[in-house]
Write a protein that holds these residues in place. Structure first.
Motif, mmCIF file in Angstrom:
data_model
loop_
_atom_site.group_PDB
_atom_site.id
_atom_site.type_symbol
_atom_site.label_atom_id
_atom_site.label_comp_id
_atom_site.label_asym_id
_atom_site.label_seq_id
_atom_site.Cartn_x
_atom_site.Cartn_y
_atom_site.Cartn_z
ATOM 1 N N ALA A 227 0.831 -1.204 0.000
ATOM 2 C CA ALA A 227 0.000 0.000 0.000
ATOM 3 C C ALA A 227 0.866 1.254 0.000
ATOM 4 N N ALA A 228 1.911 1.243 0.813
ATOM 5 C CA ALA A 228 2.817 2.387 0.868
ATOM 6 C C ALA A 228 3.551 2.579 -0.460
ATOM 7 N N TYR A 229 3.889 1.485 -1.093
ATOM 8 C CA TYR A 229 4.646 1.514 -2.349
ATOM 9 C C TYR A 229 3.793 2.050 -3.502
ATOM 10 N N SER B 214 9.177 -17.839 1.274
ATOM 11 C CA SER B 214 8.205 -18.869 1.613
ATOM 12 C C SER B 214 6.797 -18.399 1.248
ATOM 13 N N HIS B 215 5.803 -18.698 2.080
ATOM 14 C CA HIS B 215 4.398 -18.557 1.679
ATOM 15 C C HIS B 215 3.929 -17.097 1.608
ATOM 16 N N LEU B 216 4.358 -16.258 2.528
ATOM 17 C CA LEU B 216 3.971 -14.843 2.468
ATOM 18 C C LEU B 216 5.105 -14.059 1.830
ATOM 19 N N SER B 217 5.269 -14.254 0.538
ATOM 20 C CA SER B 217 6.407 -13.677 -0.183
ATOM 21 C C SER B 217 6.361 -12.166 -0.215
ATOM 22 N N ASN B 218 5.169 -11.572 -0.145
ATOM 23 C CA ASN B 218 5.072 -10.108 -0.188
ATOM 24 C C ASN B 218 5.589 -9.464 1.092
ATOM 25 N N ILE B 219 5.634 -10.228 2.187
ATOM 26 C CA ILE B 219 6.178 -9.724 3.447
ATOM 27 C C ILE B 219 7.660 -10.065 3.562
ATOM 28 N N CYS C 153 9.824 -10.640 1.106
ATOM 29 C CA CYS C 153 10.600 -9.908 0.088
ATOM 30 C C CYS C 153 9.732 -8.790 -0.504
ATOM 31 N N PRO C 154 9.393 -7.778 0.290
ATOM 32 C CA PRO C 154 8.410 -6.782 -0.163
ATOM 33 C C PRO C 154 8.853 -5.977 -1.376
ATOM 34 N N GLU C 155 10.107 -5.581 -1.428
ATOM 35 C CA GLU C 155 10.554 -4.766 -2.558
ATOM 36 C C GLU C 155 10.527 -5.565 -3.855
ATOM 37 N N GLU C 156 11.026 -6.798 -3.799
ATOM 38 C CA GLU C 156 11.033 -7.625 -5.010
ATOM 39 C C GLU C 156 9.611 -7.923 -5.464
#
Length: 258
Positions: free
Chosen positions: A42-44, A238-243, A245-248
């Motif tokens: 959201a911030a991004y 792993s399963h929550l990839s957005n947390i 590796c948020p930038e990638e």
């Protein structure tokens, strides 16, 4: 947060950030989390997009709804778009949110510029296992799942103990309604989109976590191989990839939707 009333007369909590007249992204959370799992995204994205997040039924501040199905999860997304007068959006869902995206791609393709399915599968887990988990959670609560959730959500390489969002996400599981969690388990037990994937023509990005023990790369490859207009990306997470590796994650998603 604000709330909208869905077609079943139940309240869904929503959070809207960003620009009023910009392209829209709607993010859908995983089982046992809430809209905060998308805080980094959201911030991004809010500088260039209108960002809509919501708590899936039975999670966060949204109502628990009995006898929920995958179709209900998809219809909630459509009800949110309608309530906000949004004609079309980019959809991004993870795990339970991801299979919700598959349903939307088949049943409401005209409402989406693109669909991103992250760390998900056309059939997540086994029916009996989901039904057993639902029964156990209703009887014994979520404490045992909370204790071990980091082993499924995050890889050994990720310092989840010192990551504020990871800790907040784990605590969101602890705060989830046991009935809401169980209802979602039962919805997932019978959610199976494997025979329908070839119907999806909307531009679709499939994101897989290379260390995901829940929904594997093979699950993502199956989706990608069957849909008509798909792209595939992997993240060392792993399963929550957005947390993890948020930038990638955000960069891959940005490249796709732009």
């Amino acid at each position: 947060m604000n709330k909208i009333i869905n077609r079943q007369g139940k309240a869904l909590a929503i959070q809207v950030d960003g620009l009023d007249h910009a392209p829209v992204i709607i993010f859908s959370n995983s089982l046992g989390t809430d809209h905060h799992m998308w805080d980094e995204q959201a911030a991004y994205f809010k500088e260039n997009y209108k960002v809509v997040r919501y708590d899936t039924r039975g999670h966060g501040q949204s109502d628990v709804i009995e006898n929920s199905t995958l179709a209900n999860l998809g219809e909630d997304v459509l009800d949110i778009l309608d309530a906000l007068n949004i004609a079309k959006a980019h959809f991004c869902g993870i795990s339970m949110g991801g299979i919700t995206g598959l349903w939307l791609g088949i049943n409401a393709a005209d409402r989406f510029e693109s669909i991103t399915v992250a760390n998900s599968a056309a059939k997540i887990g086994q029916t009996e296992a989901w039904l057993t988990r639902a029964d156990q959670v209703e009887k014994h609560g979520l404490a045992d799942l909370v204790k071990t959730t980091h082993t499924r959500w995050f890889s050994n390489q990720f310092d989840y103990q010192h990551d504020a969002l990871a800790q907040r996400t784990i605590q969101s599981l602890a705060a989830t309604s046991t009935q809401g969690y169980a209802e979602s388990c039962r919805a997932l037990a019978y959610a199976d989109m494997r025979d329908d994937l070839s119907q999806i023509s909307t531009a679709m990005l499939v994101i897989c976590g290379e260390k995901d023990p829940v929904t594997t790369i093979q699950d993502g490859v199956l989706i990608h191989s069957q849909v008509q207009n798909g792209q595939l990306a992997t993240i060392d997470a792993s399963h929550l990839s957005n947390i993890e590796c948020p930038e990638e994650f955000s960069q891959i998603f940005t490249k796709f939707i732009s």
